[in-house]
Design a protein around this motif. Sequence first.
Motif, PDB file in Angstrom:
ATOM      1  N   GLN A 142     -14.667  11.615 -36.899  1.00 28.19           N
ATOM      2  CA  GLN A 142     -14.397  10.790 -38.150  1.00 28.19           C
ATOM      3  C   GLN A 142     -13.579   9.405 -37.434  1.00 28.19           C
ATOM      4  OE1 GLN A 142     -15.586  11.583 -41.024  1.00 28.19           O
ATOM      5  NE2 GLN A 142     -16.448  13.117 -39.657  1.00 28.19           N
ATOM      6  N   LEU A 143     -13.403   9.390 -36.233  1.00 28.52           N
ATOM      7  CA  LEU A 143     -12.845   8.131 -35.690  1.00 28.52           C
ATOM      8  C   LEU A 143     -13.577   7.062 -35.178  1.00 28.52           C
ATOM      9  CD1 LEU A 143     -10.242   9.986 -33.051  1.00 28.52           C
ATOM     10  CD2 LEU A 143      -9.864   9.207 -35.559  1.00 28.52           C
ATOM     11  N   SER A 144     -13.027   5.773 -35.416  1.00 30.86           N
ATOM     12  CA  SER A 144     -13.781   4.613 -34.983  1.00 30.86           C
ATOM     13  C   SER A 144     -13.905   4.816 -33.370  1.00 30.86           C
ATOM     14  CB  SER A 144     -13.041   3.389 -35.109  1.00 30.86           C
ATOM     15  OG  SER A 144     -11.847   3.243 -34.490  1.00 30.86           O
ATOM     16  N   PRO A 145     -14.870   4.113 -32.814  1.00 27.24           N
ATOM     17  CA  PRO A 145     -15.216   4.011 -31.332  1.00 27.24           C
ATOM     18  C   PRO A 145     -13.725   3.576 -30.860  1.00 27.24           C
ATOM     19  CG  PRO A 145     -16.963   2.851 -32.372  1.00 27.24           C
ATOM     20  CD  PRO A 145     -15.929   3.125 -33.622  1.00 27.24           C
ATOM     21  N   VAL A 146     -13.096   2.511 -31.118  1.00 23.56           N
ATOM     22  CA  VAL A 146     -11.862   2.385 -30.263  1.00 23.56           C
ATOM     23  C   VAL A 146     -10.980   3.605 -30.411  1.00 23.56           C
ATOM     24  CG1 VAL A 146      -9.729   1.022 -30.408  1.00 23.56           C
ATOM     25  CG2 VAL A 146     -12.233  -0.103 -30.868  1.00 23.56           C
ATOM     26  N   ASP A 147     -10.830   4.103 -31.525  1.00 25.55           N
ATOM     27  CA  ASP A 147      -9.753   5.213 -31.600  1.00 25.55           C
ATOM     28  C   ASP A 147     -10.283   6.562 -30.906  1.00 25.55           C
ATOM     29  OD1 ASP A 147      -7.771   3.862 -32.971  1.00 25.55           O
ATOM     30  OD2 ASP A 147      -8.542   4.651 -35.203  1.00 25.55           O
ATOM     31  N   LYS A 148     -11.592   6.643 -30.780  1.00 24.14           N
ATOM     32  CA  LYS A 148     -12.090   7.572 -30.024  1.00 24.14           C
ATOM     33  C   LYS A 148     -11.828   7.645 -28.654  1.00 24.14           C
ATOM     34  CE  LYS A 148     -16.470   9.010 -32.566  1.00 24.14           C
ATOM     35  NZ  LYS A 148     -17.779   9.191 -32.535  1.00 24.14           N
ATOM     36  N   GLY A 149     -11.611   6.445 -27.989  1.00 28.18           N
ATOM     37  CA  GLY A 149     -11.362   6.330 -26.776  1.00 28.18           C
ATOM     38  C   GLY A 149      -9.778   6.449 -26.671  1.00 28.18           C
ATOM     39  N   LYS A 150      -8.969   6.326 -27.612  1.00 29.63           N
ATOM     40  CA  LYS A 150      -7.621   6.237 -27.489  1.00 29.63           C
ATOM     41  C   LYS A 150      -7.304   7.864 -27.716  1.00 29.63           C
ATOM     42  CE  LYS A 150      -3.793   5.569 -30.465  1.00 29.63           C
ATOM     43  NZ  LYS A 150      -3.085   4.980 -31.694  1.00 29.63           N
ATOM     44  N   PHE A 151      -8.159   8.773 -28.352  1.00 30.16           N
ATOM     45  CA  PHE A 151      -8.013  10.069 -28.670  1.00 30.16           C
ATOM     46  C   PHE A 151      -8.370  10.725 -26.925  1.00 30.16           C
ATOM     47  CE2 PHE A 151      -9.209  14.335 -30.014  1.00 30.16           C
ATOM     48  CZ  PHE A 151      -8.222  14.622 -30.929  1.00 30.16           C
ATOM     49  N   GLU A 152      -9.289  10.213 -26.781  1.00 30.16           N
ATOM     50  CA  GLU A 152      -9.831  11.003 -25.595  1.00 30.16           C
ATOM     51  C   GLU A 152      -8.863  10.663 -24.208  1.00 30.16           C
ATOM     52  OE1 GLU A 152     -13.329   9.233 -24.395  1.00 30.16           O
ATOM     53  OE2 GLU A 152     -14.262   9.636 -26.029  1.00 30.16           O
ATOM     54  N   ASP A 153      -8.116   9.597 -24.113  1.00 30.38           N
ATOM     55  CA  ASP A 153      -6.930   9.157 -23.335  1.00 30.38           C
ATOM     56  C   ASP A 153      -5.965  10.106 -23.402  1.00 30.38           C
ATOM     57  OD1 ASP A 153      -8.537   7.065 -22.245  1.00 30.38           O
ATOM     58  OD2 ASP A 153      -7.596   5.448 -23.340  1.00 30.38           O
ATOM     59  N   LYS A 154      -5.502  10.337 -24.742  1.00 28.45           N
ATOM     60  CA  LYS A 154      -4.158  11.055 -25.078  1.00 28.45           C
ATOM     61  C   LYS A 154      -4.622  12.760 -24.885  1.00 28.45           C
ATOM     62  CE  LYS A 154      -2.487   8.553 -29.069  1.00 28.45           C
ATOM     63  NZ  LYS A 154      -1.100   8.366 -28.517  1.00 28.45           N
ATOM     64  N   ILE A 155      -5.840  13.210 -24.760  1.00 29.98           N
ATOM     65  CA  ILE A 155      -6.238  14.153 -24.474  1.00 29.98           C
ATOM     66  C   ILE A 155      -6.162  14.586 -23.052  1.00 29.98           C
ATOM     67  CG2 ILE A 155      -8.026  16.156 -24.133  1.00 29.98           C
ATOM     68  CD1 ILE A 155      -8.776  15.809 -27.019  1.00 29.98           C
ATOM     69  N   ALA A 156      -6.637  13.580 -22.328  1.00 30.81           N
ATOM     70  CA  ALA A 156      -6.777  13.708 -20.767  1.00 30.81           C
ATOM     71  C   ALA A 156      -5.257  13.638 -20.132  1.00 30.81           C
ATOM     72  CB  ALA A 156      -7.348  12.499 -20.342  1.00 30.81           C
ATOM     73  N   VAL A 157      -4.316  12.979 -20.771  1.00 29.59           N
ATOM     74  CA  VAL A 157      -2.981  12.897 -20.437  1.00 29.59           C
ATOM     75  C   VAL A 157      -2.251  14.406 -20.772  1.00 29.59           C
ATOM     76  CG1 VAL A 157      -0.506  11.910 -20.875  1.00 29.59           C
ATOM     77  CG2 VAL A 157      -2.475  10.477 -20.642  1.00 29.59           C
ATOM     78  N   PHE A 158      -2.526  14.735 -21.883  1.00 31.38           N
ATOM     79  CA  PHE A 158      -2.150  16.283 -22.170  1.00 31.38           C
ATOM     80  C   PHE A 158      -2.422  17.186 -21.276  1.00 31.38           C
ATOM     81  CE2 PHE A 158      -2.709  20.241 -24.334  1.00 31.38           C
ATOM     82  CZ  PHE A 158      -1.212  20.433 -24.726  1.00 31.38           C
ATOM     83  N   LEU A 159      -3.715  17.265 -20.874  1.00 26.70           N
ATOM     84  CA  LEU A 159      -4.170  18.075 -20.007  1.00 26.70           C
ATOM     85  C   LEU A 159      -3.593  17.794 -18.670  1.00 26.70           C
ATOM     86  CD1 LEU A 159      -7.945  18.147 -21.266  1.00 26.70           C
ATOM     87  CD2 LEU A 159      -6.044  20.043 -21.650  1.00 26.70           C
ATOM     88  N   SER A 160      -3.111  16.665 -18.350  1.00 22.01           N
ATOM     89  CA  SER A 160      -2.726  16.452 -16.922  1.00 22.01           C
ATOM     90  C   SER A 160      -1.206  17.178 -16.675  1.00 22.01           C
ATOM     91  CB  SER A 160      -2.667  14.929 -16.686  1.00 22.01           C
ATOM     92  OG  SER A 160      -1.457  14.556 -17.346  1.00 22.01           O
ATOM     93  N   TYR A 161      -0.578  17.498 -17.989  1.00 21.33           N
ATOM     94  CA  TYR A 161       0.705  18.085 -17.600  1.00 21.33           C
ATOM     95  C   TYR A 161       1.001  19.401 -18.354  1.00 21.33           C
ATOM     96  CZ  TYR A 161       2.216  16.141 -22.370  1.00 21.33           C
ATOM     97  OH  TYR A 161       2.351  15.917 -23.713  1.00 21.33           O
ATOM     98  N   VAL A 162       0.050  19.857 -18.892  1.00 20.02           N
ATOM     99  CA  VAL A 162       0.087  20.962 -19.586  1.00 20.02           C
ATOM    100  C   VAL A 162      -0.899  21.983 -19.164  1.00 20.02           C
ATOM    101  CG1 VAL A 162       0.104  22.555 -21.729  1.00 20.02           C
ATOM    102  CG2 VAL A 162       1.335  20.292 -21.730  1.00 20.02           C
ATOM    103  N   ARG A 163      -0.498  23.218 -18.263  1.00 29.56           N
ATOM    104  CA  ARG A 163      -1.544  24.263 -18.047  1.00 29.56           C
ATOM    105  C   ARG A 163      -2.113  25.033 -19.074  1.00 29.56           C
ATOM    106  NH1 ARG A 163       2.977  25.110 -15.133  1.00 29.56           N
ATOM    107  NH2 ARG A 163       3.006  27.173 -16.058  1.00 29.56           N
ATOM    108  N   ILE A 164      -3.206  25.320 -18.883  1.00 36.29           N
ATOM    109  CA  ILE A 164      -3.966  26.165 -19.830  1.00 36.29           C
ATOM    110  C   ILE A 164      -4.636  27.362 -18.992  1.00 36.29           C
ATOM    111  CG2 ILE A 164      -5.724  26.310 -21.548  1.00 36.29           C
ATOM    112  CD1 ILE A 164      -5.608  23.582 -22.172  1.00 36.29           C
TER     113      ILE A 164
END
Length: 260
Positions: A50-72
């Motif tokens: 549902q996000l705009s193209p700009v916000d999609k990029g922002k969401f992707e960046d935030k997910i990538a950062v989260f995955l860089s410091y939290v182990r799954i």
Amino acid sequence: MNTILFFLIPLFIIVVYFIIRGNPFKSKSIPTLSAAETDQLSQHVHFYQQLSPVDKGKFEDKIAVFLSYVRIEGIDLEINPLDRVLVASSAIIPVFGFEDWKYKNLSSVLLYPDTFNKDFQFEGAERNILGMVGEGYMNGQMILSRSALLHGFSNAVDKENTAIHEFVHLLDKSDGATDGVPDNLMKHEYAVPWIKMIHQEMQQIEKGKSDINPYAITNEAEFFAVVSEYFFENPKQLKDKHPELYQILSDTFLQDLASK
């Protein structure tokens, strides 16, 4: 000669410092999602769709950062790109309205195949737990059922998402107390009206006059997590049936989802 040494000695010290400590001006690598992870995000996460193209990029960046410091980590299962994307999305959706948020009280997420019991066993009797935030020796860890994780993203318009529920508990806990009043997020002037609203709505639930999941009457912390699930999963219905509740959650999470 003395003049030359005057300039060379500080220069030598700076060069040695950079060799030992590394160049502080050198750009650090920015985490990014793999193509497989981005594809899974597009297919399975309604919030992202549902996000705009700009916000999609922002969401992707935030997910990538989260995955860089939290182990799954998978317990008796192998983690795949969809697991990673859904866990990370569950973490980012509640904090997407904030410019920069890091889960300082989380280091790893343990993914179990299915429900588990209070002793963290996923075989045998009394396996009715879908997810939980670790306490004591499990502090800094979250445990989630993979089946519950998948179910939470399988229906875009229900009112339940276990993983979002657990991450809201972490947000609540970030001020030092899991009490249903997220002091790090909520404006101070909202605290008293919020507590009053919690207890009024609990009474309505007990009387069978509310569509909010009855699990919300367990305590204030569970109420906050349950109605937050509702807010992110079906914001338009929440606003229609509980406008005051919707508004305070919208102001708390800095997201007006019903307008999208």
